[in-house]
Motif scaffolding. Structure first.
Motif, PDB file in Angstrom:
ATOM      1  N   TYR A 134       0.831  -1.214   0.000  1.00 21.85           N
ATOM      2  CA  TYR A 134       0.000   0.000   0.000  1.00 21.85           C
ATOM      3  C   TYR A 134       0.863   1.260   0.000  1.00 21.85           C
ATOM      4  O   TYR A 134       0.514   2.254  -0.648  1.00 21.85           O
ATOM      5  N   HIS A 149     -11.159  -5.206   2.055  1.00 20.54           N
ATOM      6  CA  HIS A 149     -10.262  -4.532   1.106  1.00 20.54           C
ATOM      7  C   HIS A 149     -10.534  -5.010  -0.319  1.00 20.54           C
ATOM      8  O   HIS A 149     -10.536  -4.232  -1.258  1.00 20.54           O
ATOM      9  N   GLU A 194      -5.554 -10.123  -1.797  1.00 26.98           N
ATOM     10  CA  GLU A 194      -6.507 -10.416  -0.720  1.00 26.98           C
ATOM     11  C   GLU A 194      -7.223 -11.752  -0.939  1.00 26.98           C
ATOM     12  O   GLU A 194      -7.577 -12.421   0.023  1.00 26.98           O
ATOM     13  N   GLU A 198      -3.911  -2.480   7.758  1.00 23.33           N
ATOM     14  CA  GLU A 198      -2.751  -3.375   7.642  1.00 23.33           C
ATOM     15  C   GLU A 198      -1.731  -3.087   8.740  1.00 23.33           C
ATOM     16  O   GLU A 198      -1.091  -3.996   9.267  1.00 23.33           O
ATOM     17  N   GLU A 200      -9.378  -8.106   5.299  1.00 24.07           N
ATOM     18  CA  GLU A 200      -8.790  -8.345   3.966  1.00 24.07           C
ATOM     19  C   GLU A 200      -9.910  -8.504   2.941  1.00 24.07           C
ATOM     20  O   GLU A 200      -9.819  -8.010   1.820  1.00 24.07           O
TER      21      GLU A 200
HETATM   22 FE   LIG Z   1      -5.391  -5.446   2.697  1.00 24.93          FE
END
Ligand SMILES: [Fe+2]
Ligand SMILES: [Fe+2]
Length: 167
Positions: free
Chosen positions: A16, A131, A92, A40, A128
Motif C-alpha cells: 500500500y 479490502h 486479498e 494493515e 482483507e
Molecule cells: Fe489489505
C-alpha cells in the motif's frame, strides 16, 4: 503461523505504501489506500507483538518483502489506479484463503491461545475481504490485462507465503 502472518502483514503495508507513492497525485485513490493501509498497520502491530510474546524469529526474508512488496505496489499503481486495485483483489483473495486454512487448522482446539489466535486471524481475514470488495467497487476488475496481472500477483503472493513458512 505467526511468522508467516507477520511477514504477510509486513508485505501488505509495503504494497500500500508503494501504491500511495505512485498515486500521490490522485487524492481519491489515496483516501481509499490510506484506509486499507491503516488496517494493515494494525494487523502488523498485532503480529509484531505476538512474535515477541511467543519468541518467534521473524522470517529471514523480511528485507525481500520490504523491497518486493513496495515494488509490487509501485509497479501495479504505475499501470493505473484500477491496476493498483486489481493487485489488491489478487493479494486479498490469496490471503483470505490463507487465513481460512489457519482458522480451519485451529477450529477443533479449545486451548485459550488457539482461541485467541483464531479470533485475530478471523478479524484480519474479514478486513482483507473488505479490502477486496473496496478494490472491486473501485473498478479493479476492469484494469487492463486483469487476468494476466492477477495471475502473476497471486502466484507471487503464494510463493511469498510458501517461502515465509520455510524460514
Ligand atoms: Fe489489505
Ligand atoms: Fe492484513
Amino acid at each position: 503461523m505467526l511468522r508467516v502472518n507477520q511477514a504477510g502483514e509486513y508485505g501488505a503495508v509495503r504494497i500500500y505504501l508503494g501504491q500511495m507513492a505512485a498515486l500521490q497525485n490522485n487524492p481519491k485513490a489515496l483516501k481509499t489506500l490510506e484506509h486499507m493501509l491503516e488496517q494493515e498497520k494494525e494487523h502488523l502491530e498485532a503480529f509484531n507483538k505476538l512474535i515477541i510474546d511467543y519468541d518467534v524469529p521473524p522470517t529471514l526474508l523480511t528485507p525481500l518483502w520490504h523491497v518486493g512488496g513496495y515494488l509490487m505496489g509501485v509497479t501495479s499503481a504505475l499501470l493505473g489506479e484500477k491496476a493498483a486495485h486489481a493487485c489488491t483483489i489478487a493479494v486479498e483473495e490469496v490471503i483470505e484463503e490463507h487465513y481460512q486454512s489457519q482458522v480451519d487448522a485451529l477450529s477443533a482446539s479449545t486451548h485459550p491461545r488457539d482461541v485467541q489466535f483464531k479470533a485475530l486471524f478471523q478479524k484480519c481475514q474479514q478486513e482483507e475481504s473488505e479490502h477486496k470488495h473496496i478494490a472491486i467497487d473501485q473498478g479493479g476488475e476492469s484494469a487492463p490485462f486483469y487476468p494476466i496481472l492477477t495471475n502473476l500477483i497471486k502466484n507471487a503472493t503464494r510463493l511469498a507465503i510458501f517461502l515465509s513458512k520455510k524460514g
